[in-house]
Every structure is written in C-alpha cells, then in structure tokens.
Write an enzyme that holds these catalytic residues in place. Structure first.
Site, PDB file in Angstrom:
ATOM      1  N   HIS A 103     -37.255 -29.751   6.015  1.00 36.61           N
ATOM      2  CA  HIS A 103     -36.980 -28.740   7.029  1.00 36.61           C
ATOM      3  C   HIS A 103     -38.117 -27.735   7.050  1.00 36.61           C
ATOM      4  CE1 HIS A 103     -35.056 -27.812   3.116  1.00 36.61           C
ATOM      5  NE2 HIS A 103     -35.758 -26.711   3.255  1.00 36.61           N
ATOM      6  N   GLN A 168     -32.842 -23.184   8.119  1.00 38.30           N
ATOM      7  CA  GLN A 168     -33.725 -24.275   7.686  1.00 38.30           C
ATOM      8  C   GLN A 168     -33.494 -25.530   8.545  1.00 38.30           C
ATOM      9  OE1 GLN A 168     -32.257 -24.034   3.627  1.00 38.30           O
ATOM     10  NE2 GLN A 168     -34.254 -23.346   2.876  1.00 38.30           N
ATOM     11  N   ASP A 170     -33.737 -29.055  10.138  1.00 38.31           N
ATOM     12  CA  ASP A 170     -34.328 -30.303   9.631  1.00 38.31           C
ATOM     13  C   ASP A 170     -35.372 -30.848  10.588  1.00 38.31           C
ATOM     14  OD1 ASP A 170     -32.302 -30.161   7.664  1.00 38.31           O
ATOM     15  OD2 ASP A 170     -32.268 -32.349   7.530  1.00 38.31           O
ATOM     16  N   ASP A 200     -39.209 -32.139  -2.390  1.00 40.34           N
ATOM     17  CA  ASP A 200     -37.891 -31.536  -2.249  1.00 40.34           C
ATOM     18  C   ASP A 200     -36.973 -32.444  -1.425  1.00 40.34           C
ATOM     19  OD1 ASP A 200     -36.486 -28.937  -2.660  1.00 40.34           O
ATOM     20  OD2 ASP A 200     -36.368 -28.943  -0.479  1.00 40.34           O
ATOM     21  N   GLU A 242     -37.032 -34.999  -6.073  1.00 36.06           N
ATOM     22  CA  GLU A 242     -35.664 -34.543  -6.273  1.00 36.06           C
ATOM     23  C   GLU A 242     -34.771 -35.463  -5.444  1.00 36.06           C
ATOM     24  OE1 GLU A 242     -33.128 -30.456  -5.500  1.00 36.06           O
ATOM     25  OE2 GLU A 242     -34.395 -31.227  -3.918  1.00 36.06           O
TER      26      GLU A 242
HETATM   27  C1  GLC Z   1     -33.944 -28.026  -3.193  1.00 32.10           C
HETATM   28  C2  GLC Z   1     -34.494 -26.871  -3.992  1.00 32.10           C
HETATM   29  C3  GLC Z   1     -33.648 -25.650  -3.726  1.00 32.10           C
HETATM   30  C4  GLC Z   1     -33.667 -25.339  -2.250  1.00 32.10           C
HETATM   31  C5  GLC Z   1     -33.267 -26.561  -1.418  1.00 32.10           C
HETATM   32  C6  GLC Z   1     -33.582 -26.375   0.026  1.00 32.10           C
HETATM   33  O1  GLC Z   1     -32.700 -28.420  -3.613  1.00 32.10           O
HETATM   34  O2  GLC Z   1     -34.557 -27.209  -5.351  1.00 32.10           O
HETATM   35  O3  GLC Z   1     -34.074 -24.544  -4.478  1.00 32.10           O
HETATM   36  O4  GLC Z   1     -32.793 -24.294  -1.958  1.00 32.10           O
HETATM   37  O5  GLC Z   1     -33.950 -27.719  -1.822  1.00 32.10           O
HETATM   38  O6  GLC Z   1     -34.957 -26.518   0.267  1.00 32.10           O
END
Ligand code: GLC
Length: 550
Positions: A103, A168, A170, A200, A242
């Site tokens: 995003h 945010q 997308d 992320d 992640e």
């Molecule tokens: C991930 C990050 C977190 C953030 C989210 C949105 O999970 O670790 O800190 O708020 O993405 O970007």
C-alpha cells in the site's frame, strides 16, 4: 563463510527516528546512526534492517509512504543515506531496508491523482469498487483500531481497498504498470547499495483482490518475477519476507512446487516465535520441539529468520485459545499489555520479570535455533516498554545510550522528542543504558557481545541442520544439535527453575574434546557427557567436534 551471507548473519533492526539524533531536533537521523555504527560493529551485528526510511505522514510509523524514491527529510538526505551504506560497508555491515509496497499512504501523489478522476493515469494503480463490497467488514489486520477493509472515498466516488488502516490504500498488483514500478523502486535502492529488502505484508501484496471475495486468489508468480529481477540487479541481494501464514502455505513463498527456491530467500518464523513464547511461559520445551518437527522442509538456499521481539506486537494468533491464555497469564496479565485480540505489546526483559538468568536463557535459545537471528534494538541492554504510549508505540521508545538527559538519544527539549524516553522505574534510562553496561564487564550488553561472537564461530547454527536430541531429559530441558561441514554443536537449555543433570553420553563416540563455548556459568569439564550439570534457567552451548575446513 559460505557465499549465502544471510545464512550466517546477525540481523539488528531499528527505527532511525528513535535511534540517535545528531542535530538536536528530537528525531533520530541517519547521521546519528552513522555515529553508532562502531557500537553495532562491536556488538557483532552483520546486517542492519532499517524500518521504513521513506517520506511519510507517519500515521503508521512510516509504514505509510508518500515517496518510494527518497528518504524522510526528518532523517536526512539521500546523500546521507549513501554515506551510511558506505560507512556500514567499511565495517562489514550490510543494510537492508523495509519495502512497504502493499500500500501507500493516502497522501501519496499516486493516490491523490487516482482518487481525483476515473481518467487519472493512476486510477488503476489502486483497487476500487463502484458499489459497496459484501466483504467490507472482513479481513481487518488491526481489530479494535480498524473496522473495515473497503472505505468510501467521496472524491473518487468509489470504494477503495485497504488491508491495513484506512489511510493505507492497497496498490493493485494485477496492474503490470504497478509491478514494473515496484521493480524500479527495488532497482533504485539496490543501485544505491542496499543488500536487500525486508518485504512487508507479502501475502497481501500477491493478493488479486476481488470485491466481495474475502478469499481472493494469490499470484505467487509475482514473487518469482521479483526474485529474478532482484537477482539480476544484484546477485547477493536477499528478500526477507513477512508472511505470517499457516505453516503448510509457507513453502510456496520460498519457491514453486519443484522445491526450486526461486522466490523469497528468508521468511520470519512466526510459528516458532509463538511456540517460543509458549515454551517460556510454561517452562516446558515441548512447543519448541513441536515447532522444530512441524516446520516445513526448506528448498536449498531457503532460510528462517528467528526472533523473540520485533517492532510489532507478539502475535499469538497461531496458538490455541488455551495456549494464548497461558502466555497472557505469564507475560501479559493486564489488559493494557495486550493488543488486537491476539498479541502482547511489551519488550522481553519486562515480560521475563527483568530476571537476567531468564533473559539470557531466552536469547541463548533463540540464537541457537536454526535460522538467522534477528535482534531488535535495545533488547541487548534489556530495555523496557512504556505502556502509557498508544498501541505498538509502547515498544518504540528512544534507544537508551547514557545517563545524559533524554538518555543521550537527543539534546532537544524533552517535549520535542519523537517519543518520550523511559525515565521511570526499573527500566528508566538511568538504570538501563549502554554507558552503564560498558563499564560493567558482567552486563547484559557484554553478554550479548560474547554470545554473538560465539555464534559467529558456530556456522552450523545458520548453515547446518538442526535437530532435537530425542532422548530422556529432565523436565524443562531442551537438547538440540546443529550439524554442518565444520562440525557439530550441542545445546542444552533449561527452561525450568530446578537444577538438573543431563546424560548425553550416547554422543560420546562423536565427540572430539567437547567443550562449553557459552554457558550461564563455569560448569567445568564436559568429560564423557554423562553427567552434565545444568542450573535452573541454565544453558550450555557445547562444541562436540570441529572439522577445520580450509
Ligand atoms: C507490517 C508491519 C507493521 C505495519 C503493517 C502495515 O505488518 O510490520 O508494523 O503496521 O505491516 O504496513
């Protein structure tokens, strides 16, 4: 060391804005960080992971960017950033940056243009629906702070999708222009000299969102495309992702079905993280043994990134309700310590009652488990949290460098600080800081330095194969081993409080002058491995044999 540097790395993550402020404006900056590189080199860190560095309105601590091609002016200039890369490299430290491209901020010029007109060239860069989607109130990542994933935008006269907060929106990865742009962003930073990206929210990047379908399909091919692109631009760059998904889905993030490892190099091991917390809470290693047994096999070159704490809450959502309650009872007894109905917003030292033995045990265990350890700034001195701050800010307070005002983080007036320093209680900067621990050879900081150096002399942990040693053990004790071309390490960790004796004599035939290389105290000779003493919360890293390779 093998060419795959990330397998034997020690990653340290930090927010530039809370690390070190060089110009006294109250916000940490790149020049401040450059001034602390020697500290990081001494600690033994080999790779820095910087949380978002881009310009941002900072409604989600930088995870809401307005320009992917620049650094936040509060942190300095692109010139400062290039200098940071150079100075880090001089010390053998690599730098990876957070790539937050699922995003943008709603203030990003792309979104501003997109919302302004259906004819905007950026309209299709985001995900829209003309009508209210049925799944509007499903799939929120921040329950309690977010109540929808589709919001109506009056200017656009349409609904836009946001997996995270409303501000945010997308990006639409089904659009080839967006894919091309993101690859350009990656090229830009690689060209400047970063060694890769912490990516992320990867499961959401590859989601091909369909309004009304909460289980929209995923396009894993984009990960293959991105990996190829990155590797052509810089052969030794890594992607650390992640992807907090169910274990059976993880292999697809590493590579396609042929086990080719052609996608992400490294994934955070969220499953292990939850199990480690449960094991520490129960003082019973069983959850860790299960995690070691149940994690899917990795393709060649694939690697786990292990962690105890990161910049977010400890996510316990993959534990059962009963297990989660056990962890809450031990480590997050007050409602205020919990967040999003799934996690704990605390640092490790206070969770473990600031018990030095237990803190060492927990980190010795993490750093001995298969994978590449990731350490969050401030953990090496045992910093605490500030629960009076909202949400995850509790664990994002300034680094505590010294006894000076503002913990030596900044010379600004306290009210100008990006976030208050911890100045009360047993974790106040007067009690917990780098300078104090430098003076004390027995400090936690000194211990971390030794432990990390020991790790670097044990490449089997990062590059070898780790297995549970499945023989009868006293309650609370985990025995595991790491085998690689350089030899074998054996580890004992006692999660319980009782002093015990362990019999590992079955390993004697393999041993070649076995020696404690790290332990919570002097235990004397390892001998025949038949009578290994281990104190409550004690640990021993034993080199079983060494096969010197040139
Ligand atoms: C991930 C990050 C977190 C953030 C989210 C949105 O999970 O670790 O800190 O708020 O993405 O970007």
């Amino acid at each position: 060391m093998g060419d795959r540097w990330y397998s034997e790395a020690v990653v340290y993550c930090l927010d530039i804005d809370t690390y070190a402020d060089s110009d006294g404006d109250g916000v940490g900056d790149i020049r401040g960080l450059i001034g602390r590189l020697d500290y990081l080199a001494r600690l033994g860190v080999t790779c820095l992971w910087l949380h978002p560095i881009h310009p941002s309105p900072n409604k989600d601590d930088g995870y809401d960017a307005t320009d992917f091609y620049n650094v936040d002016p509060r942190f300095g200039t692109l010139g400062d950033f290039a200098e940071l890369l150079h100075q880090a490299q001089n010390r053998g430290i690599r730098v990876i940056i957070d790539l937050v491209v699922n995003h943008t901020s709603d203030e990003h010029p792309w979104f501003q243009s997109a919302r302004s007109s259906p004819d905007s060239p950026y309209r299709d860069w985001y995900v829209w629906s003309d009508t209210e989607p049925d799944d509007r109130h499903q799939g929120m990542v921040f329950p309690g702070e977010q109540n929808e994933t589709w919001s109506y935008d009056r200017t656009a006269k349409a609904w836009y999708y946001h997996r995270f907060y409303k501000f945010q929106p997308d990006l639409n990865f089904a659009n080839p222009e967006v894919r091309a742009e993101i690859k350009k962003v990656m090229s830009f930073w690689l060209q400047l000299g970063v060694s890769g990206f912490r990516m992320d929210a990867v499961p959401f990047i590859i989601e091909l969102t369909e309004p009304g379908n909460p289980n929209s399909p995923k396009d894993f091919e984009f990960l293959t495309e991105m990996r190829q692109h990155v590797q052509w631009r810089r052969a030794d760059a890594v992607l650390l992702a992640e992807a907090n998904v169910e274990p059976d889905q993880l292999p697809t993030f590493f590579g396609d079905s042929g086990s080719s490892g052609n996608r992400i190099h490294m994934l955070f091991d969220f499953m292990l993280n939850g199990r480690l917390m449960l094991a520490l809470a129960r003082q019973d290693p069983e959850p860790v043994i299960e995690a070691l047994r149940d994690t899917p096999a990795l393709p060649a070159g694939g690697q786990w990134a292990t962690f105890l704490r990161n910049h977010d809450e400890i996510d316990l959502s993959r534990l059962t309700a009963e297990q989660r309650n056990q962890v809450y009872a031990e480590f997050g007894p007050d409602e205020d310590m919990r967040i999003y109905d799934r996690g704990i917003r605390r640092r490790l030292a206070p969770m473990l009652g600031n018990d030095r033995r237990r803190i060492e045990l927990a980190y010795a265990l993490q750093f001995s488990l298969r994978g590449t350890p990731v350490l969050r700034y401030g953990e090496e001195i045992g910093m605490g949290e500030d629960l009076s701050l909202p949400g995850r800010e509790s664990i994002r307070t300034p680094m505590q460098w010294s006894f000076k005002p503002n913990a030596g983080f900044s010379t600004a007036e306290p009210e100008k600080l990006v976030r208050p320093v911890i100045d009360k209680g047993e974790f106040s900067y007067e009690k917990v800081n780098v300078t104090a621990q430098r003076r004390d050879p027995k400090s936690l900081l000194g211990w971390f330095e030794r432990m990390i150096r020991t790790l670097r002399e044990a490449p089997e942990i990062g590059s070898g194969a780790t297995t549970h040693i499945d023989v009868p053990m006293p309650a609370g004790v985990l025995a595991h081993r790491a085998d690689g071309p350089t030899g074998t390490m054996v580890f004992l960790h006692n999660l319980g409080t009782e002093d015990v004796e362990v019999d590992l004599s079955m390993l004697a035939p393999e041993a070649d002058l076995p020696t404690d290389v790290l332990a919570d105290r002097g235990y004397g000779e390892v001998g025949k491995l038949d009578n290994l003493k281990l104190a409550g919360y004690g640990y021993r890293w034993i080199r079983l044999c060494w096969a010197a390779k040139i």
